[in-house]
Scaffold this active site. Sequence first.
Site, short mmCIF file in Angstrom:
data_model
loop_
_atom_site.label_atom_id
_atom_site.label_comp_id
_atom_site.label_asym_id
_atom_site.label_seq_id
_atom_site.Cartn_x
_atom_site.Cartn_y
_atom_site.Cartn_z
N SER A 191 13.23 51.09 59.44
CA SER A 191 12.05 50.43 59.94
C SER A 191 10.80 51.37 59.33
CB SER A 191 11.95 50.40 61.49
OG SER A 191 10.56 50.08 61.90
N HIS B 232 13.27 47.09 57.14
CA HIS B 232 12.81 46.59 58.06
C HIS B 232 11.34 46.74 58.20
CE1 HIS B 232 13.32 44.69 62.36
NE2 HIS B 232 12.47 45.65 62.69
N ASP C 191 7.88 45.70 60.46
CA ASP C 191 7.55 45.56 61.61
C ASP C 191 6.12 44.84 61.58
OD1 ASP C 191 9.74 45.90 63.57
OD2 ASP C 191 9.49 47.78 62.84
N MET D 104 3.02 43.47 63.74
CA MET D 104 2.47 43.71 65.11
C MET D 104 0.92 42.99 65.12
SD MET D 104 3.83 46.96 66.65
CE MET D 104 5.62 47.30 66.33
N MET E 65 6.02 40.21 65.39
CA MET E 65 5.65 40.32 66.85
C MET E 65 4.42 39.77 66.91
SD MET E 65 7.59 44.01 67.19
CE MET E 65 7.65 44.25 65.42
N ASP F 66 17.69 46.56 67.27
CA ASP F 66 16.29 47.37 66.81
C ASP F 66 15.82 48.20 68.30
OD1 ASP F 66 13.94 47.74 65.83
OD2 ASP F 66 13.32 46.09 65.77
C1 DX5 Z 1 9.71 48.41 67.90
C2 DX5 Z 1 9.97 47.90 66.64
C3 DX5 Z 1 11.27 48.64 65.93
C4 DX5 Z 1 10.93 50.12 65.80
C5 DX5 Z 1 12.12 50.84 66.00
O1 DX5 Z 1 8.69 47.16 68.43
O2 DX5 Z 1 10.47 46.55 66.42
O3 DX5 Z 1 11.41 48.17 64.53
O4 DX5 Z 1 10.30 50.47 64.53
O5 DX5 Z 1 11.93 52.34 65.94
P1 DX5 Z 1 12.78 53.24 66.69
O6 DX5 Z 1 14.02 53.22 65.65
O7 DX5 Z 1 12.20 54.33 66.24
O8 DX5 Z 1 13.03 52.90 67.95
ZN ZN Z 2 11.56 45.82 64.47
#
Ligand code: DX5
Ligand code: ZN
Length: 230
Positions: A11, A36, A38, A40, A72, A179
């Site tokens: 990620s 990955h 993310d 937000m 998200m 995740d």
């Molecule tokens: C959290 C994200 C994850 C995050 C995971 O909202 O969706 O993808 O980056 O990070 P780690 O592996 O550090 O928990």
């Molecule tokens: Zn994620």
Amino acid sequence: MARLPALIAPSILSADFARLGAEVDAVLAAGADLIHFDVMDNHYVPNLTVGPLVCEALRRHGVKAPIDVHLMIRPVDRLVEDFAAAGASWISFHPEASDHVDRTIDLIRRHDCKAGLVLNPATPISWLDYTLEKLDFVLVMSVNPGFGGQAFIPSALPKIRQIRKRIDALRREVRIEVDGGIKADNIRDVAEAGADTFVAGSAIFGSGDYPATMLALRRELAAAAQAATA
Ligand code: DX5
Ligand code: ZN
């Protein structure tokens, strides 16, 4: 049904954003299978990250690996189109954030992307009723979405086992991605519960040595696969 090969998805949330292209190149060189990404919006989750421009920039930088866009955000649909145009390969969204879940799944698939539904820790698997038949993957959150570096929530394990049973009964190739809080010391349990796609942010980007960390994760996955066939 035979298990699909395990995939590791670093990620970028925990990457150094000032050097994002080089960071992605480095994890791919270390053996990552997909990236990955993310997204937000400070609305559906209390944090703000990056949009389609950054996805497109990675493609222009030369990234060929699949980009796994985890939305998200609320609303969902307009950005599905933008991310597909920006080079996304997989797109997942949270059902609570879409007014028309079936329509959003169709939209993702119409853009030739793999479609995934994301289940938060307290989201019931009943969201898979009427949707599982159309999904390419289910993304099980093992933390509450919004931040990297949180601790793995163990209730994800029985949830993964239940989803695995439903997928096997359906006899369709649907991946289970997990995740949040995945590290070398718990990835084996997650794999044994039935997951085949593993997101890891802080465990990889927070380590000084990406190839060594990827190798440690792969070793645990190999041990899980061996135990399954023994
Ligand atoms: C959290 C994200 C994850 C995050 C995971 O909202 O969706 O993808 O980056 O990070 P780690 O592996 O550090 O928990
Ligand atoms: Zn994620």
